[in-house]
Design an enzyme around this catalytic site. Structure first.
Site, PDB file in Angstrom:
ATOM      1  N   CYS A  27      -4.326  -1.439  -1.990  1.00 33.76           N
ATOM      2  CA  CYS A  27      -4.469  -0.002  -2.231  1.00 33.76           C
ATOM      3  C   CYS A  27      -5.345   0.173  -3.464  1.00 33.76           C
ATOM      4  O   CYS A  27      -4.990  -0.304  -4.553  1.00 33.76           O
ATOM      5  CB  CYS A  27      -3.072   0.583  -2.482  1.00 33.76           C
ATOM      6  SG  CYS A  27      -3.048   2.326  -2.901  1.00 33.76           S
ATOM      7  N   ASN A  28      -6.475   0.825  -3.290  1.00 34.51           N
ATOM      8  CA  ASN A  28      -7.377   1.053  -4.426  1.00 34.51           C
ATOM      9  C   ASN A  28      -6.712   1.935  -5.475  1.00 34.51           C
ATOM     10  O   ASN A  28      -6.891   1.748  -6.673  1.00 34.51           O
ATOM     11  CB  ASN A  28      -8.654   1.755  -3.957  1.00 34.51           C
ATOM     12  CG  ASN A  28      -9.480   0.916  -3.013  1.00 34.51           C
ATOM     13  OD1 ASN A  28     -10.420   0.257  -3.408  1.00 34.51           O
ATOM     14  ND2 ASN A  28      -9.127   0.925  -1.736  1.00 34.51           N
ATOM     15  N   THR A  29      -5.938   2.901  -4.999  1.00 36.60           N
ATOM     16  CA  THR A  29      -5.312   3.868  -5.905  1.00 36.60           C
ATOM     17  C   THR A  29      -4.293   3.173  -6.807  1.00 36.60           C
ATOM     18  O   THR A  29      -4.291   3.368  -8.028  1.00 36.60           O
ATOM     19  CB  THR A  29      -4.628   4.974  -5.075  1.00 36.60           C
ATOM     20  OG1 THR A  29      -5.593   5.510  -4.159  1.00 36.60           O
ATOM     21  CG2 THR A  29      -4.086   6.076  -5.951  1.00 36.60           C
TER      22      THR A  29
ATOM     23  N   CYS B 195     -10.924   3.332  -0.088  1.00 35.69           N
ATOM     24  CA  CYS B 195      -9.501   3.541   0.173  1.00 35.69           C
ATOM     25  C   CYS B 195      -9.214   2.810   1.478  1.00 35.69           C
ATOM     26  O   CYS B 195      -9.979   2.955   2.453  1.00 35.69           O
ATOM     27  CB  CYS B 195      -9.201   5.032   0.323  1.00 35.69           C
ATOM     28  SG  CYS B 195      -7.558   5.408   0.986  1.00 35.69           S
ATOM     29  N   THR B 196      -8.156   2.025   1.499  1.00 35.24           N
ATOM     30  CA  THR B 196      -7.906   1.177   2.674  1.00 35.24           C
ATOM     31  C   THR B 196      -7.633   1.997   3.942  1.00 35.24           C
ATOM     32  O   THR B 196      -7.870   1.515   5.045  1.00 35.24           O
ATOM     33  CB  THR B 196      -6.736   0.205   2.403  1.00 35.24           C
ATOM     34  OG1 THR B 196      -5.649   0.929   1.799  1.00 35.24           O
ATOM     35  CG2 THR B 196      -7.160  -0.904   1.470  1.00 35.24           C
ATOM     36  N   HIS B 197      -7.148   3.214   3.782  1.00 41.12           N
ATOM     37  CA  HIS B 197      -6.941   4.065   4.956  1.00 41.12           C
ATOM     38  C   HIS B 197      -8.277   4.403   5.655  1.00 41.12           C
ATOM     39  O   HIS B 197      -8.333   4.513   6.879  1.00 41.12           O
ATOM     40  CB  HIS B 197      -6.272   5.383   4.563  1.00 41.12           C
ATOM     41  CG  HIS B 197      -4.799   5.262   4.293  1.00 41.12           C
ATOM     42  ND1 HIS B 197      -4.293   4.753   3.126  1.00 41.12           N
ATOM     43  CD2 HIS B 197      -3.727   5.602   5.053  1.00 41.12           C
ATOM     44  CE1 HIS B 197      -2.962   4.791   3.167  1.00 41.12           C
ATOM     45  NE2 HIS B 197      -2.593   5.299   4.327  1.00 41.12           N
TER      46      HIS B 197
ATOM     47  N   ASP C 220       0.872  -1.175   0.000  1.00 37.46           N
ATOM     48  CA  ASP C 220       0.000   0.000   0.000  1.00 37.46           C
ATOM     49  C   ASP C 220       0.909   1.226   0.000  1.00 37.46           C
ATOM     50  O   ASP C 220       2.112   1.125   0.291  1.00 37.46           O
ATOM     51  CB  ASP C 220      -0.899   0.003   1.255  1.00 37.46           C
ATOM     52  CG  ASP C 220      -1.806   1.231   1.297  1.00 37.46           C
ATOM     53  OD1 ASP C 220      -2.413   1.579   0.270  1.00 37.46           O
ATOM     54  OD2 ASP C 220      -1.900   1.883   2.362  1.00 37.46           O
ATOM     55  N   SER C 221       0.329   2.370  -0.293  1.00 35.31           N
ATOM     56  CA  SER C 221       1.110   3.606  -0.246  1.00 35.31           C
ATOM     57  C   SER C 221       1.588   3.902   1.177  1.00 35.31           C
ATOM     58  O   SER C 221       2.502   4.704   1.356  1.00 35.31           O
ATOM     59  CB  SER C 221       0.252   4.770  -0.739  1.00 35.31           C
ATOM     60  OG  SER C 221      -0.879   4.901   0.102  1.00 35.31           O
TER      61      SER C 221
HETATM   62  N1  DGL Z   1      -4.693   3.431   0.761  1.00 36.61           N
HETATM   63  C1  DGL Z   1      -4.815   3.888  -0.559  1.00 36.61           C
HETATM   64  C2  DGL Z   1      -6.070   3.433  -1.273  1.00 36.61           C
HETATM   65  O1  DGL Z   1      -6.616   2.404  -0.919  1.00 36.61           O
HETATM   66  C3  DGL Z   1      -4.360   5.214  -1.008  1.00 36.61           C
HETATM   67  C4  DGL Z   1      -4.130   6.386  -0.164  1.00 36.61           C
HETATM   68  C5  DGL Z   1      -3.186   7.353  -0.845  1.00 36.61           C
HETATM   69  O2  DGL Z   1      -2.010   7.028  -0.942  1.00 36.61           O
HETATM   70  O3  DGL Z   1      -3.639   8.407  -1.277  1.00 36.61           O
HETATM   71  O4  DGL Z   1      -6.509   4.052  -2.189  1.00 36.61           O
END
Ligand code: DGL
Length: 257
Positions: free
Chosen positions: A74-76, A182-184, A11-12
């Site tokens: 990470c969705n992104t 978004c996983t966050h 993930d990011s």
């Molecule tokens: N956790 C990430 C996601 O699922 C991205 C957050 C980011 O780096 O902007 O999209």
């Protein structure tokens, strides 16, 4: 590839720990290596080309450890880079997309809000999904929201303010579901829920992805044998403070997911 190798997660930053905790619970005999690219976070407000480059770099680091499968937590990164990753690697790669389909399948009137990063919401992959299942949905970009999680700021006046402003335009709408794309954001589920009408359903991708991971490993004969000892290893591209933070946030994830 063989059964004894680890499953790579990336993930990011810290967000994918929410999915990792769910996967570890589901597959306690597996070995996991989690890479958080916190030195380069956030991904969600970068260009798609930058996200592709960073994702390739991150996965090459995991590949050098000899992983048997990859979960792009990470969705992104999935939205921007999954095709590039699949072109380069032969191990099973499981991506993540906002759980819009389950939310649409269970729609009972009202608006579905899809919270995600700008990069996810602009990606062709997400827009193809939205085309099919977004009839009752609206995109809700949340630039900056992941930063609260990266700072372990799960409760603060600034977070309250961010969420109040985010949902203010919807006060007169009937919101029936919110998709955490978004996983966050999974770490902020309760704070988000508190701002929505009672009964609003919250969707995330954890169950779908862990199921898919199990299926892909089984198909490729790569599931760890029963009785194998599981393990979780963490890598960060940032400093030792981030590594310590990763451990703390993983403990939070173990309680929540
Ligand atoms: N956790 C990430 C996601 O699922 C991205 C957050 C980011 O780096 O902007 O999209």
């Amino acid at each position: 590839m063989c059964r004894q190798q680890a499953i790579g997660f990336f993930d990011s930053g810290l967000g994918g720990l929410s999915l990792l905790a769910a996967a570890v619970r589901q597959f306690p005999n597996e070995r996991f290596i989690y890479l958080g690219d916190s030195a380069n976070a956030p991904y969600g407000t970068r260009t798609a080309d930058e996200v592709i480059r960073l994702s390739l770099d991150a996965v090459s680091l995991l590949d050098s450890r000899g992983i048997k499968a990859l979960v792009v937590a990470c969705n992104t990164a999935t939205g921007a880079a999954i095709s590039a990753l699949r072109e380069r690697y032969t191990f099973p790669i499981i991506g993540l997309e906002p759980a819009l389909k389950p939310a649409a399948d269970e729609w009972q009137g009202g608006l579905i809000l899809v919270m995600a990063t700008p990069v996810t919401l602009h990606s062709a992959k997400f827009n193809a999904l939205f085309e099919r299942f977004g009839q009752h949905a609206q995109k809700l970009p949340c630039p900056g929201l992941m930063d609260f999680v990266e700072r372990e700021e799960f409760q603060s006046a600034a977070l309250d303010n961010y969420l109040d402003l985010l949902f203010a335009p919807y006060h007169n709408e009937r919101i029936s579901a919110v998709v955490l794309g978004c996983t966050h954001y999974l770490f902020l589920r309760e704070q988000i829920k508190a701002r929505l009408p009672a009964g609003t359903r919250i969707f995330d991708s954890n169950r779908g992805v862990t199921r898919q991971l199990g299926r892909r490993l089984a198909e490729a004969d790569l599931l760890a044998l029963p009785g194998s000892t599981g393990a979780v290893e963490f890598i960060t591209t940032a400093d030792s403070e981030k590594a310590a933070q990763m451990q703390r946030v993983y403990s939070v994830a173990q309680r929540l997911f």
